[in-house]
Structure formats: structure tokens, C-alpha cells
Write an enzyme that holds these catalytic residues in place. Structure first.
Site, PDB file in Angstrom:
ATOM      1  N   ASP A 168       0.836  -1.265  -0.084  1.00  0.00           N
ATOM      2  CA  ASP A 168      -0.149  -0.050  -0.090  1.00  0.00           C
ATOM      3  C   ASP A 168       0.751   1.330   0.201  1.00  0.00           C
ATOM      4  OD1 ASP A 168      -2.313  -1.616   0.258  1.00  0.00           O
ATOM      5  OD2 ASP A 168      -1.900  -2.086   2.382  1.00  0.00           O
ATOM      6  N   HIS A 188      -4.914  -3.650   5.737  1.00  0.00           N
ATOM      7  CA  HIS A 188      -4.631  -3.932   4.435  1.00  0.00           C
ATOM      8  C   HIS A 188      -5.896  -4.580   3.451  1.00  0.00           C
ATOM      9  CE1 HIS A 188      -2.455  -5.007   0.725  1.00  0.00           C
ATOM     10  NE2 HIS A 188      -2.841  -6.437   0.585  1.00  0.00           N
TER      11      HIS A 188
HETATM   12  N1  LIG Z   1      -0.031  -8.584   1.882  1.00  0.00           N
HETATM   13  C1  LIG Z   1       0.104  -8.263   0.632  1.00  0.00           C
HETATM   14  O1  LIG Z   1       0.245  -7.039   0.305  1.00  0.00           O
HETATM   15  C2  LIG Z   1      -0.361  -9.166  -0.628  1.00  0.00           C
HETATM   16  C3  LIG Z   1      -0.163  -8.812  -1.857  1.00  0.00           C
HETATM   17  C4  LIG Z   1      -0.367  -9.760  -2.749  1.00  0.00           C
HETATM   18  C5  LIG Z   1      -0.782 -11.042  -2.625  1.00  0.00           C
HETATM   19  N2  LIG Z   1      -1.262 -11.467  -1.302  1.00  0.00           N
HETATM   20  C6  LIG Z   1      -1.603 -12.734  -0.749  1.00  0.00           C
HETATM   21  O2  LIG Z   1      -0.553 -13.650  -0.666  1.00  0.00           O
HETATM   22  C7  LIG Z   1      -1.039 -14.987  -0.835  1.00  0.00           C
HETATM   23  C8  LIG Z   1      -0.456 -15.744  -2.093  1.00  0.00           C
HETATM   24  O3  LIG Z   1      -0.401 -15.052  -3.276  1.00  0.00           O
HETATM   25  P1  LIG Z   1       0.258 -15.558  -4.530  1.00  0.00           P
HETATM   26  O4  LIG Z   1      -0.132 -14.708  -5.755  1.00  0.00           O
HETATM   27  O5  LIG Z   1       1.469 -16.062  -4.329  1.00  0.00           O
HETATM   28  O6  LIG Z   1      -0.671 -16.823  -4.867  1.00  0.00           O
HETATM   29  P2  LIG Z   1      -0.329 -18.455  -5.507  1.00  0.00           P
HETATM   30  O7  LIG Z   1      -1.835 -18.960  -5.788  1.00  0.00           O
HETATM   31  O8  LIG Z   1       0.497 -17.878  -6.885  1.00  0.00           O
HETATM   32  O9  LIG Z   1       0.744 -18.915  -4.388  1.00  0.00           O
HETATM   33  C9  LIG Z   1       0.150 -19.541  -3.379  1.00  0.00           C
HETATM   34  C10 LIG Z   1       0.961 -20.911  -3.087  1.00  0.00           C
HETATM   35  O10 LIG Z   1       0.724 -21.447  -1.913  1.00  0.00           O
HETATM   36  C11 LIG Z   1       0.841 -22.854  -1.953  1.00  0.00           C
HETATM   37  N3  LIG Z   1       0.096 -23.376  -0.969  1.00  0.00           N
HETATM   38  C12 LIG Z   1      -1.419 -23.211  -0.847  1.00  0.00           C
HETATM   39  N4  LIG Z   1      -1.592 -23.962   0.378  1.00  0.00           N
HETATM   40  C13 LIG Z   1      -0.535 -24.449   0.872  1.00  0.00           C
HETATM   41  C14 LIG Z   1      -0.016 -25.090   2.327  1.00  0.00           C
HETATM   42  N5  LIG Z   1      -1.148 -25.276   2.931  1.00  0.00           N
HETATM   43  N6  LIG Z   1       1.186 -25.118   2.418  1.00  0.00           N
HETATM   44  C15 LIG Z   1       2.247 -24.840   1.623  1.00  0.00           C
HETATM   45  N7  LIG Z   1       2.057 -24.193   0.561  1.00  0.00           N
HETATM   46  C16 LIG Z   1       0.662 -23.757   0.147  1.00  0.00           C
HETATM   47  C17 LIG Z   1       0.072 -23.017  -3.426  1.00  0.00           C
HETATM   48  O11 LIG Z   1       0.507 -24.489  -3.938  1.00  0.00           O
HETATM   49  C18 LIG Z   1       0.657 -21.891  -4.325  1.00  0.00           C
HETATM   50  O12 LIG Z   1       2.073 -22.290  -4.745  1.00  0.00           O
HETATM   51  C19 LIG Z   1      -2.353 -14.870  -1.135  1.00  0.00           C
HETATM   52  O13 LIG Z   1      -3.289 -15.034  -0.147  1.00  0.00           O
HETATM   53  C20 LIG Z   1      -2.720 -13.500  -1.678  1.00  0.00           C
HETATM   54  O14 LIG Z   1      -3.863 -12.813  -1.480  1.00  0.00           O
HETATM   55  C21 LIG Z   1      -0.828 -10.457  -0.099  1.00  0.00           C
HETATM   56  O1  LIG Z   2      -5.555  -7.560  -3.988  1.00  0.00           O
HETATM   57  C1  LIG Z   2      -5.176  -8.680  -3.530  1.00  0.00           C
HETATM   58  O2  LIG Z   2      -5.862  -9.590  -3.304  1.00  0.00           O
HETATM   59  C2  LIG Z   2      -3.931  -8.869  -3.339  1.00  0.00           C
HETATM   60  C3  LIG Z   2      -2.924  -7.731  -2.400  1.00  0.00           C
HETATM   61  O3  LIG Z   2      -3.606  -7.808  -1.138  1.00  0.00           O
HETATM   62  C4  LIG Z   2      -3.053  -6.632  -3.072  1.00  0.00           C
HETATM   63  O4  LIG Z   2      -3.282  -5.636  -2.389  1.00  0.00           O
HETATM   64  O5  LIG Z   2      -2.626  -6.708  -4.277  1.00  0.00           O
END
Ligand SMILES: NC(=O)c1ccc[n+]([C@@H]2O[C@H](COP(=O)([O-])OP(=O)(O)OC[C@H]3O[C@@H](n4cnc5c(N)ncnc54)[C@H](O)[C@@H]3O)[C@@H](O)[C@H]2O)c1
Ligand SMILES: O=C(O)C[C@H](O)C(=O)O
Length: 345
Positions: A168, A188
Site C-alpha cells: 500500500d 490491508h
Molecule cells: N499482503 C499483501 O500485500 C499481498 C499482496 C499480494 C498477495 N497477497 C496474498 O498472498 C497470498 C499468495 O499469493 P500468490 O499470488 O503467491 O498466490 P499463488 O496461488 O500464486 O501461490 C500460493 C502458493 O501457496 C501454495 N499453498 C497453498 N496451500 C499451501 C499450504 N497449506 N502449504 C504450503 N503451500 C501452500 C500453493 O501451492 C501456491 O504455490 C494470497 O493469499 C494473496 O492474497 C498479499
Molecule cells: O488484492 C489482493 O487480493 C492482493 C493484495 O492484497 C494486493 O493488495 O494486491
């Protein structure tokens, strides 16, 4: 403390085969400098998707930062054991039309399992210094994990849990075109994200327009990716900024504290610093600038910005009350779920 013979600083990435996991692993493997007080770094990768993870590992292994070794953990225990930093990226990302709260049902279960496994593999006095949660919804998953540690009387772990909200801040810098002037506090998701735009030239309506771009930046990416996930590249870049700071804190001689903005429990009694503002009285978790010490625990929270906010109607009467109402609801959701899991276990 590092061991005398071949001391290893261990970073564990849970969900390493995913969109963020792959990009972040690349940044960590290629960009982290040599540690000063350890002999080497181990990047330990874990994911339930073993096929993809194996490919990622082999691919990354050719990067010639020889002081960083890679390890593919076959099970979560091996990955968490003796870890210094645990980075939680596992779980579902959003698809168009979903809110982050819609992810809570599934990602909450994953976080609860992780909390139990962290306790099993990192007894009190272990090397663990930091647990960073990237998975969504951050606002509820951090309280869920913290409350689980409380229920199991693992107070030693509570202050090491952080929610990663820095994306953010990146969006704020991008949409305002200013790198240093404005900070983002709160939570967030949507209305809980409070970018503090201190630009007297802008009207409240103009500020709100920018604020909404920041607040819904995540939705913009989800929409653009058309069902193929949410922000991964910008998140990995943002996360790397944070982990580089933690890495420096824990592995370099000179760095004794870092200034950072993350989502954390703000009620910890051991904290000194300026007093929590009255408006946050019932808010247990909040993203706020803080100083973190060598042991990975906040030394102080900086609530200075509230002097500006409480004298500004736009924030004091509009943005903050909406943020606080929603964030309390999100925190309660996480805490209630942890109690439910505890009763079932
Ligand atoms: N905090 C933030 O600003 C922010 C930003 C972007 C994404 N996110 C979050 O981060 C998370 C991951 O996003 P992504 O785009 O990498 O998703 P993605 O689906 O590409 O990757 C997630 C990975 O987690 C693995 N996984 C699922 N369950 C699991 C478990 N129990 N143990 C181990 N591995 C497991 C999956 O196999 C996959 O490879 C999501 O929840 C997303 O909303 C947060
Ligand atoms: O928007 C989402 O679900 C992923 C992440 O929290 C973001 O802010 O990009």
C-alpha cells in the site's frame, strides 16, 4: 546466536512455488548481500505443489551467490525447524469479484496449521526472530496467529508476528508521485487502508480520489489479471524491501534497529514510546511506523502522525472512524476463529 562452525541464517518461505514465492525467492537468492555474522544463508523453500517447487529450486540453484544455499523441504517441519525468518505466502489469491475477507475461510485454516507447526518446531529460546504474513486477509490472519500463540501460552512468539502491508505504501508513492511525503497506516484492505496525504494544495475530494486508487490498487491488478491471480511482482518487490531490512538487522554487525511500517499488535505492554491515541483505544492490531530491535521485537511505536490526523476533520471524522470500525471487525474474526480452532484441537 550463530554457531561457531558454519553458522547458518535460515529463511523459510512457505508457499514458495506460487506467484509471489517465485519472484521473492529470486530476489532473495540474487540480491541479499553476504551476511556479516553468519557463514552462510539457507533459503528453505516449501510448497504443497512439489512439482513446480522442484523446478523453481533447480532453476534458482544456478544463480551464483554461493553463500546462499537453497533447500527444498519435503515437509513443513523440516522447513520451519531452526528458522530465523519465516515468510508466509501460502494460500489462495483473489479472483475478480472476491474480497480479501472471502479468502479467510481457507487461508485461516492454513494459518492455524502453520501456527501449530511453528510452535512444534521452534521451542522457546529457538533462533526464530520474525514471522511475516503476506497471505490475505492480513487484517484477520495476523490476529488469528497471535491469538493462537496466546492460547497455547507461547508469549515468546507473539511480538515476532507481523503483517506485510508495505504494498500500500508503494502504491501511495506511485499514485501521488512522491516517494517520501505520505505514509500509509491502518490495515490491508479497502477502507482500512489509510494513506495520509499531507498536501495542502489538494481538496478533500481530490485527496479521496487518490486515496481510493491506493485502496483499490489490489483490485485493479486482480481485474487486469482476469482470473489469473492478484499482485505478485509488485508484492515480491515490496516484500523484498522489508525482508532486506530484517536481514540486515539480524545478520549485520552495525544495524541494531530498523524503522519500518508493518501490521502488528499495538497493545504489547513491553512497548515504550509515545502513547497510543484515544481513537485507537479498542484497536489491538494496526499498521504504524515502528522501531524494531535486534531481537526482532518492536522497541517503540510511532503514533506521531495522529497529531496531524486528529486536527484534520477529513481524517478524524471520516477516514479513521470507518477504518477503525472495519479493522475491529476483521480482528475479531481472526480472534474468534483461533478460539474455535483451539476448542476443536
Ligand atoms: N499482503 C499483501 O500485500 C499481498 C499482496 C499480494 C498477495 N497477497 C496474498 O498472498 C497470498 C499468495 O499469493 P500468490 O499470488 O503467491 O498466490 P499463488 O496461488 O500464486 O501461490 C500460493 C502458493 O501457496 C501454495 N499453498 C497453498 N496451500 C499451501 C499450504 N497449506 N502449504 C504450503 N503451500 C501452500 C500453493 O501451492 C501456491 O504455490 C494470497 O493469499 C494473496 O492474497 C498479499
Ligand atoms: O488484492 C489482493 O487480493 C492482493 C493484495 O492484497 C494486493 O493488495 O494486491
Amino acid at each position: 546466536m550463530p554457531h561457531l562452525n558454519q553458522s547458518v541464517f535460515k529463511i523459510s518461505l512457505i508457499g514458495a512455488a506460487g506467484g509471489i514465492g517465485q519472484s521473492l525467492s529470486l530476489l532473495l537468492k540474487s540480491q541479499l548481500p553476504k551476511p556479516e555474522i553468519y557463514d552462510k544463508v539457507e533459503l528453505c523453500l516449501f510448497d504443497i505443489n512439489k512439482d513446480v517447487l522442484n523446478g523453481v529450486m533447480v532453476d534458482l540453484s544456478h544463480i551464483d551467490t554461493l553463500y546462499i544455499t537453497l533447500k527444498l523441504s519435503q515437509d513443513i517441519h523440516d522447513c520451519l525447524h531452526n528458522s530465523d525468518i519465516i515468510i508466509m505466502l501460502a494460500g489462495l489469491p483473489r479472483r475478480p469479484g472476491m474480497t480479501r475477507d472471502d479468502l479467510f475461510h481457507i487461508n485461516g485454516t492454513i494459518i492455524n496449521d502453520l501456527a501449530l507447526n511453528i510452535m512444534k518446531n521452534n521451542p522457546s529460546g529457538s533462533s526464530l526472530k520474525n514471522i511475516s504474513i503476506v497471505s490475505n486477509p492480513v487484517n484477520s490472519l495476523v490476529p488469528l496467529m497471535v491469538e493462537t500463540f496466546k492460547l497455547y501460552k507461547r508469549e515468546d512468539l507473539i511480538s515476532k508476528v507481523y503483517g506485510v502491508t508495505i504494498l500500500d505504501q508503494l502504491r501511495c508513492n506511485h499514485f501521488t508521485g512522491n516517494m517520501n511525503q505520505n505514509i500509509v497506516i491502518g490495515g490491508h484492505s479497502g477502507d482500512t487502508i489509510v494513506p495520509v496525504i499531507q498536501d495542502n494544495e489538494l481538496s478533500d475530494d481530490e485527496k479521496l480520489e487518490i486515496i481510493n486508487k491506493i485502496r483499490f490498487g489490489g483490485d485493479e491488478v486482480v481485474k487486469a489479471k482476469k482470473g489469473h491471480g492478484s499482485a505478485t511482482l509488485s508484492m515480491a518487490y515490496a516484500g523484498f524491501k522489508i525482508f532486506k531490512q530484517f536481514y540486515s538487522l539480524f545478520t549485520s554487525i552495525e544495524t541494531n534497529e530498523i524503522g519500518i511500517t508493518l501490521y502488528h499488535e499495538i497493545d504489547s505492554c513491553a512497548i515504550t514510546g509515545n502513547v497510543k491515541p484515544a481513537i485507537l483505544q479498542n484497536v489491538r492490531f494496526f499498521s504504524i511506523p515502528m522501531v524494531i530491535g535486534k531481537n526482532g521485537i518492536p522497541i517503540s511505536f510511532n503514533f506521531e502522525i495522529f497529531k496531524y490526523l486528529m486536527n484534520n476533520e477529513f481524517y478524524a471524522k471520516k477516514l479513521l472512524p470507518t477504518c477503525i470500525e472495519k479493522i475491529i471487525e476483521n480482528i475479531e474474526t481472526g480472534i474468534e476463529k483461533s478460539k474455535e480452532f483451539y476448542r476443536e484441537q
